[in-house]
Design a protein around this motif. Structure first.
Motif, short mmCIF file in Angstrom:
data_model
loop_
_atom_site.label_atom_id
_atom_site.label_comp_id
_atom_site.label_asym_id
_atom_site.label_seq_id
_atom_site.Cartn_x
_atom_site.Cartn_y
_atom_site.Cartn_z
N TYR A 59 0.68 -1.26 0.26
CA TYR A 59 -0.09 -0.18 -0.05
C TYR A 59 0.61 1.49 -0.21
CZ TYR A 59 -3.22 -3.84 1.45
OH TYR A 59 -3.60 -4.56 1.67
N TYR A 60 0.45 2.36 -0.60
CA TYR A 60 1.48 3.63 -1.33
C TYR A 60 0.99 5.10 -0.42
CZ TYR A 60 4.96 0.23 -2.28
OH TYR A 60 5.57 -1.05 -2.49
N ALA A 61 1.49 6.00 -0.63
CA ALA A 61 0.58 7.20 -0.78
C ALA A 61 0.41 7.30 -2.41
CB ALA A 61 0.96 8.18 0.16
N GLY A 62 -0.12 8.13 -2.64
CA GLY A 62 -0.21 8.21 -4.33
C GLY A 62 1.14 9.75 -4.60
N SER A 63 1.54 10.71 -3.23
CA SER A 63 2.65 10.67 -3.73
C SER A 63 4.26 10.37 -4.63
CB SER A 63 3.38 12.17 -2.22
OG SER A 63 3.26 10.99 -1.43
N VAL A 64 4.44 8.62 -3.71
CA VAL A 64 5.09 8.22 -3.33
C VAL A 64 5.13 6.95 -4.49
CG1 VAL A 64 5.85 8.78 -1.56
CG2 VAL A 64 4.82 6.65 -1.78
N GLU A 65 3.92 6.21 -4.77
CA GLU A 65 3.89 5.41 -5.87
C GLU A 65 4.38 5.57 -6.64
OE1 GLU A 65 -0.27 4.62 -6.23
OE2 GLU A 65 0.32 2.19 -6.49
N GLY A 66 4.97 3.98 -7.45
CA GLY A 66 6.17 4.41 -8.13
C GLY A 66 7.83 4.36 -7.81
N ARG A 67 8.01 4.92 -7.12
CA ARG A 67 9.29 6.18 -6.55
C ARG A 67 9.79 5.11 -4.67
NH1 ARG A 67 10.30 10.75 -4.88
NH2 ARG A 67 8.11 10.62 -4.29
N PHE A 68 9.10 5.24 -4.08
CA PHE A 68 8.69 3.69 -2.94
C PHE A 68 8.35 2.67 -3.31
CE2 PHE A 68 9.46 7.55 0.34
CZ PHE A 68 9.55 7.90 -1.12
N THR A 69 9.43 1.70 -2.74
CA THR A 69 9.02 0.32 -2.38
C THR A 69 8.77 -0.31 -1.13
OG1 THR A 69 10.15 0.03 -4.61
CG2 THR A 69 9.64 -2.13 -3.05
N VAL A 70 7.64 -0.96 -0.04
CA VAL A 70 7.92 -1.89 0.94
C VAL A 70 8.75 -2.77 1.26
CG1 VAL A 70 5.97 -1.60 1.11
CG2 VAL A 70 7.58 -1.21 3.11
N SER A 71 9.12 -3.84 1.25
CA SER A 71 9.24 -4.90 1.87
C SER A 71 9.71 -5.61 3.30
CB SER A 71 10.22 -5.58 0.75
OG SER A 71 11.63 -4.98 0.58
N VAL A 72 9.80 -6.46 3.07
CA VAL A 72 9.79 -7.58 5.01
C VAL A 72 11.05 -8.31 4.65
CG1 VAL A 72 7.63 -6.50 6.11
CG2 VAL A 72 7.73 -8.86 4.55
N ASP A 73 10.92 -8.69 4.82
CA ASP A 73 12.05 -10.36 5.85
C ASP A 73 11.75 -10.57 7.02
OD1 ASP A 73 14.33 -11.45 6.18
OD2 ASP A 73 15.99 -10.76 5.32
N ASN A 74 11.04 -11.54 6.73
CA ASN A 74 10.58 -12.09 8.47
C ASN A 74 12.04 -12.77 9.08
OD1 ASN A 74 7.58 -12.15 8.33
ND2 ASN A 74 7.43 -12.44 6.12
N ALA A 75 12.65 -13.43 8.31
CA ALA A 75 13.59 -14.18 8.66
C ALA A 75 14.84 -13.09 10.00
CB ALA A 75 14.60 -14.48 8.09
N LYS A 76 14.92 -11.89 9.36
CA LYS A 76 15.00 -10.91 10.23
C LYS A 76 14.40 -9.66 11.11
CE LYS A 76 18.72 -11.10 7.27
NZ LYS A 76 20.13 -9.56 6.71
N ASN A 77 13.24 -10.79 11.09
CA ASN A 77 12.64 -9.18 11.76
C ASN A 77 12.43 -7.71 11.01
OD1 ASN A 77 10.72 -10.76 13.32
ND2 ASN A 77 11.11 -10.64 14.92
#
Length: 123
Positions: A59-77
């Protein structure tokens, strides 16, 4: 109480990239969703991005969509915010947050906040 610790902020030129990291002390029932926010001096804290520990939906705010990427690494919390094509208006203190639902993050009512990390975009 879950603890969140951000890192990775700094000074970058316009058009550059930064990656923020947020390490969570643990994953609990009320920290299923992780998010990023930012706040400029004198302004309200605004939602930037969110993702659950499981699943692929982001999920992204419109102002950052296409430029920002959120991701997770469960092994590292750890949750990341990759910021590309940065603009001077992206300058802010960036906060990591955790909540039971993405909706709580989008409504700016998470259960836990990190301490924040400064991002400055300037030439």
């Amino acid at each position: 109480q879950v603890q969140l610790v951000e890192s990775g902020g700094g000074l970058v030129q316009p058009g550059g990239s930064l990656r923020l990291s947020c390490v969570a002390s643990e994953q609990t029932f009320n920290t299923i969703s992780m998010g990023w926010f930012r706040q400029l001096p004198g302004k309200e804290r605004e939602f930037v991005a969110a993702k659950r520990w499981s699943g692929d939906t982001t999920y992204y705010a419109g102002s950052v969509e296409g430029r920002f990427t959120v991701s997770v690494d469960n092994a590292k919390n750890t949750v990341y915010l990759q910021m590309d094509a940065l603009k001077p208006e992206d300058t802010a203190v960036y906060y990591c947050a955790a909540a039971s639902t993405v909706r709580e993050l989008q409504d700016r009512i998470p259960s836990t906040w990190g301490q924040g990390t400064q991002v400055t975009v300037s030439s």
